[in-house]
Design a protein around this motif. Structure first.
Motif, PDB file in Angstrom:
ATOM      1  N   PHE A 138      17.566   9.563  39.209  1.00  0.00           N
ATOM      2  CA  PHE A 138      17.796   8.323  38.464  1.00  0.00           C
ATOM      3  C   PHE A 138      17.913   7.170  39.452  1.00  0.00           C
ATOM      4  N   GLY A 139      17.800   5.954  38.956  1.00  0.00           N
ATOM      5  CA  GLY A 139      17.712   4.820  39.863  1.00  0.00           C
ATOM      6  C   GLY A 139      18.803   3.786  39.757  1.00  0.00           C
ATOM      7  N   VAL A 140      19.829   4.028  38.916  1.00  0.00           N
ATOM      8  CA  VAL A 140      20.881   3.030  38.777  1.00  0.00           C
ATOM      9  C   VAL A 140      22.175   3.713  38.332  1.00  0.00           C
ATOM     10  N   TYR A 141      23.284   3.275  38.927  1.00  0.00           N
ATOM     11  CA  TYR A 141      24.605   3.685  38.468  1.00  0.00           C
ATOM     12  C   TYR A 141      25.019   2.771  37.310  1.00  0.00           C
ATOM     13  N   HIS A 142      25.901   3.279  36.472  1.00  0.00           N
ATOM     14  CA  HIS A 142      26.364   2.468  35.341  1.00  0.00           C
ATOM     15  C   HIS A 142      27.118   1.229  35.813  1.00  0.00           C
ATOM     16  N   GLU A 143      27.722   1.274  37.001  1.00  0.00           N
ATOM     17  CA  GLU A 143      28.417   0.095  37.532  1.00  0.00           C
ATOM     18  C   GLU A 143      27.458  -1.062  37.802  1.00  0.00           C
ATOM     19  N   ASP A 144      26.171  -0.751  37.956  1.00  0.00           N
ATOM     20  CA  ASP A 144      25.181  -1.773  38.288  1.00  0.00           C
ATOM     21  C   ASP A 144      24.262  -2.071  37.111  1.00  0.00           C
TER      22      ASP A 144
ATOM     23  N   LEU B  39      38.839   2.027  56.234  1.00  0.00           N
ATOM     24  CA  LEU B  39      37.586   1.435  55.771  1.00  0.00           C
ATOM     25  C   LEU B  39      37.212   0.214  56.610  1.00  0.00           C
ATOM     26  N   GLU B  40      35.911  -0.014  56.760  1.00  0.00           N
ATOM     27  CA  GLU B  40      35.437  -1.230  57.403  1.00  0.00           C
ATOM     28  C   GLU B  40      35.831  -2.434  56.553  1.00  0.00           C
ATOM     29  N   PRO B  41      35.977  -3.619  57.144  1.00  0.00           N
ATOM     30  CA  PRO B  41      36.497  -4.779  56.410  1.00  0.00           C
ATOM     31  C   PRO B  41      35.783  -5.090  55.097  1.00  0.00           C
ATOM     32  N   MET B  42      34.438  -5.042  55.087  1.00  0.00           N
ATOM     33  CA  MET B  42      33.768  -5.425  53.841  1.00  0.00           C
ATOM     34  C   MET B  42      33.974  -4.378  52.748  1.00  0.00           C
ATOM     35  N   PHE B  43      34.052  -3.109  53.120  1.00  0.00           N
ATOM     36  CA  PHE B  43      34.327  -2.081  52.124  1.00  0.00           C
ATOM     37  C   PHE B  43      35.801  -2.103  51.719  1.00  0.00           C
ATOM     38  N   LEU B  44      36.677  -2.450  52.638  1.00  0.00           N
ATOM     39  CA  LEU B  44      38.085  -2.569  52.304  1.00  0.00           C
ATOM     40  C   LEU B  44      38.293  -3.668  51.261  1.00  0.00           C
ATOM     41  N   ALA B  45      37.567  -4.780  51.397  1.00  0.00           N
ATOM     42  CA  ALA B  45      37.665  -5.851  50.401  1.00  0.00           C
ATOM     43  C   ALA B  45      37.223  -5.348  49.030  1.00  0.00           C
TER      44      ALA B  45
ATOM     45  N   GLU C  82      39.576  -4.848  45.540  1.00  0.00           N
ATOM     46  CA  GLU C  82      39.204  -5.514  44.293  1.00  0.00           C
ATOM     47  C   GLU C  82      38.846  -4.524  43.186  1.00  0.00           C
ATOM     48  N   ALA C  83      38.724  -3.242  43.528  1.00  0.00           N
ATOM     49  CA  ALA C  83      38.330  -2.234  42.537  1.00  0.00           C
ATOM     50  C   ALA C  83      39.376  -2.128  41.433  1.00  0.00           C
ATOM     51  N   ALA C  84      38.890  -1.917  40.216  1.00  0.00           N
ATOM     52  CA  ALA C  84      39.767  -1.945  39.044  1.00  0.00           C
ATOM     53  C   ALA C  84      40.537  -0.654  38.825  1.00  0.00           C
ATOM     54  N   ASP C  85      39.999   0.472  39.294  1.00  0.00           N
ATOM     55  CA  ASP C  85      40.649   1.757  39.013  1.00  0.00           C
ATOM     56  C   ASP C  85      40.251   2.773  40.073  1.00  0.00           C
ATOM     57  N   ASP C  86      40.747   3.998  39.918  1.00  0.00           N
ATOM     58  CA  ASP C  86      40.483   5.043  40.911  1.00  0.00           C
ATOM     59  C   ASP C  86      38.999   5.376  41.010  1.00  0.00           C
ATOM     60  N   ALA C  87      38.302   5.351  39.865  1.00  0.00           N
ATOM     61  CA  ALA C  87      36.868   5.653  39.889  1.00  0.00           C
ATOM     62  C   ALA C  87      36.115   4.610  40.710  1.00  0.00           C
ATOM     63  N   ALA C  88      36.445   3.349  40.518  1.00  0.00           N
ATOM     64  CA  ALA C  88      35.790   2.287  41.276  1.00  0.00           C
ATOM     65  C   ALA C  88      36.134   2.378  42.760  1.00  0.00           C
ATOM     66  N   ARG C  89      37.373   2.765  43.061  1.00  0.00           N
ATOM     67  CA  ARG C  89      37.747   2.923  44.468  1.00  0.00           C
ATOM     68  C   ARG C  89      37.007   4.086  45.120  1.00  0.00           C
ATOM     69  N   LEU C  90      36.801   5.169  44.376  1.00  0.00           N
ATOM     70  CA  LEU C  90      36.036   6.286  44.929  1.00  0.00           C
ATOM     71  C   LEU C  90      34.602   5.864  45.190  1.00  0.00           C
ATOM     72  N   ARG C  91      34.027   5.051  44.307  1.00  0.00           N
ATOM     73  CA  ARG C  91      32.652   4.587  44.534  1.00  0.00           C
ATOM     74  C   ARG C  91      32.573   3.770  45.809  1.00  0.00           C
TER      75      ARG C  91
END
Length: 427
Positions: free
Chosen positions: A183-189, A380-386, A390-399
């Motif tokens: 597949f070519g897209v995650y639901h987050e995108d 985490l590297e700075p840009m991923f740490l940001a 900002e992630a809304a929940d554990d699932a977003a943080r795992l992504r």
């Protein structure tokens, strides 16, 4: 979001050059598609491919291809093939250079490892990760309110880089009755995906994406065999034997299972080894290397010329772009490409599946995800740490953690693992 007054190339509509976030053209001398290509060429994601596995690891031999050299070769093949059909060469070039940006360390082995640890959030797919890099992760463009837009490519280029334009579980059904796992897209995108697909038939790839996909197949099928011969993994003269014939056809069926009969695959192997430029021996000399290079060039030309001629026979001689046509590849050529894949799989890739290093690679990535999830603030590297903050929940943080690990090269994955999880021998 809509963009301004960039002008499309011949055959393309104004909507094709729209960007997710509007921005003015910086130099009138460049087309919007030329700007797209330049952005990918100068991206950090493309540079990292130089240290990521194609088939064999980047440090295993000076000759072997990396993801970067493979992408450059795909771009050359795709650009010429697309141009022969009327596609804008920069759109195809951009798609080809981008097609592997989402691949993690350790090639498909690493992709499988990350897919397992990401199952609770929809899995991991290199092609979906590519779209995420192009539209979100690669640092280039931001909205005024600080939302990252990735490289902010045009709609036509993004669509061309989308090899599988559907979500997980929504792809086409194969001859086995199962939905394709790709597949070519995650639901987050989903938002940017729906934007780039405006006006496109559901589940249908644009012509430029089809050219990119075929150029990828042609390049790695031919070049993986070239690498295997040079490294002594394949004796090209032995491919005429009955044992080799059975081994290759069985491998094609086990790994790729194309909608082509075993007899057609066998005939394809017979045709290939009977070609006047097929090498029958290789001793590593300059003359032997030249003969091998001639074989790869001739095979690429054979496959591209056949596809271009068959496509023109169906659609005529006019300019073909976007959804004007679908590329046509004769069954005989599809069978020959599949057989070349089978040679590399049977003699190089399949034997490595059970090697300790392959298991070790999967462990490294799984443990990295685990420790980074636990120690995100410190590791985490700075840009991923940001992104993580900002992630809304554990699932977003795992992504976000998956994004970080997928961005690593083979060598940096081992280095991060040694630093965060304790030193281990990568061999």
């Amino acid at each position: 979001m809509r963009s301004g007054a960039e002008q499309p190339g011949a055959g393309y509509a104004g909507s094709d050059v729209q960007r997710w976030f509007p921005e003015p053209a910086k130099r009138a001398s460049r087309t919007p598609f030329e700007r797209d290509r330049a952005r990918v060429v100068h991206s950090s994601a493309l540079r990292r491919l130089g240290a990521k596995t194609q088939v064999l690891g980047p440090g295993s031999d000076d000759f072997v291809r990396t993801r970067l050299t493979h992408s450059l070769e795909v771009a050359q093949v795709g650009r010429e093939l697309g141009k022969s059909l009327g596609c804008d060469p920069d759109v195809v070039d951009t798609a080809c250079l981008s097609h592997d940006l989402g691949h993690p360390p350790f090639g498909h082995n690493g992709e499988n490892a990350l897919d397992l640890v990401a199952m609770s959030i929809g899995g991991f797919e290199g092609n979906a990760q590519t779209l995420r890099i192009l539209t979100r992760l690669e640092p280039k463009t931001f909205t005024p309110d600080g939302v990252p837009c990735g490289l902010n490519l045009t709609r036509a280029s993004l669509d061309a880089a989308t090899k599988y334009p559907w979500f997980s579980g929504e792809g086409p059904v194969g001859s086995d009755g199962l939905v394709t796992a790709k597949f070519g897209v995650y639901h987050e995108d989903a938002e940017v995906f729906r934007w780039l697909r405006e006006g496109a038939p559901a589940g249908v790839r644009c012509l430029e994406a089809q050219v990119m996909d075929l150029a990828d197949d042609i390049s790695y099928s031919v070049h993986d065999v070239e690498d295997a011969i040079v490294l002594g993994r394949v004796d090209p003269g032995m491919l005429t034997t009955a044992a080799a014939h059975e081994k290759v056809v069985t491998q094609v069926r086990d790994w790729y299972d194309p909608d082509i009969s075993d007899d057609e695959l066998g005939d394809a192997l017979d045709r290939l080894v009977a070609l006047p430029y097929w090498v029958t021996a290789h001793d590593g000399s300059r003359r032997a290397l030249a003969a091998l290079k001639d074989m790869t060039s001739q095979l690429i030309g054979r496959f591209c010329d056949a596809a271009a001629a068959a496509t023109r026979a169906r659609y005529g001689e006019g300019r073909l772009v976007r959804y004007d046509a679908s590329i046509v590849v004769p069954t005989e050529i599809l069978a020959e490409i599949a057989v070349l894949k089978g040679i590399a799989a049977a003699y190089v890739m399949a034997p490595r599946e059970d090697e300790p290093v392959y298991h070790r690679q999967r462990v490294v990535l799984a443990e990295l995800v685990e420790v980074l999830a636990e120690r995100a603030e410190a590791a985490l590297e700075p840009m991923f740490l940001a992104d993580w903050r900002e992630a809304a929940d554990d699932a977003a943080r795992l992504r976000v953690v998956i994004d970080q690990v997928a961005s690593l090269t083979d060598l940096s994955a081992y280095a991060w693992h040694a630093r965060l999880c304790g030193p281990r021998d990568p061999a």
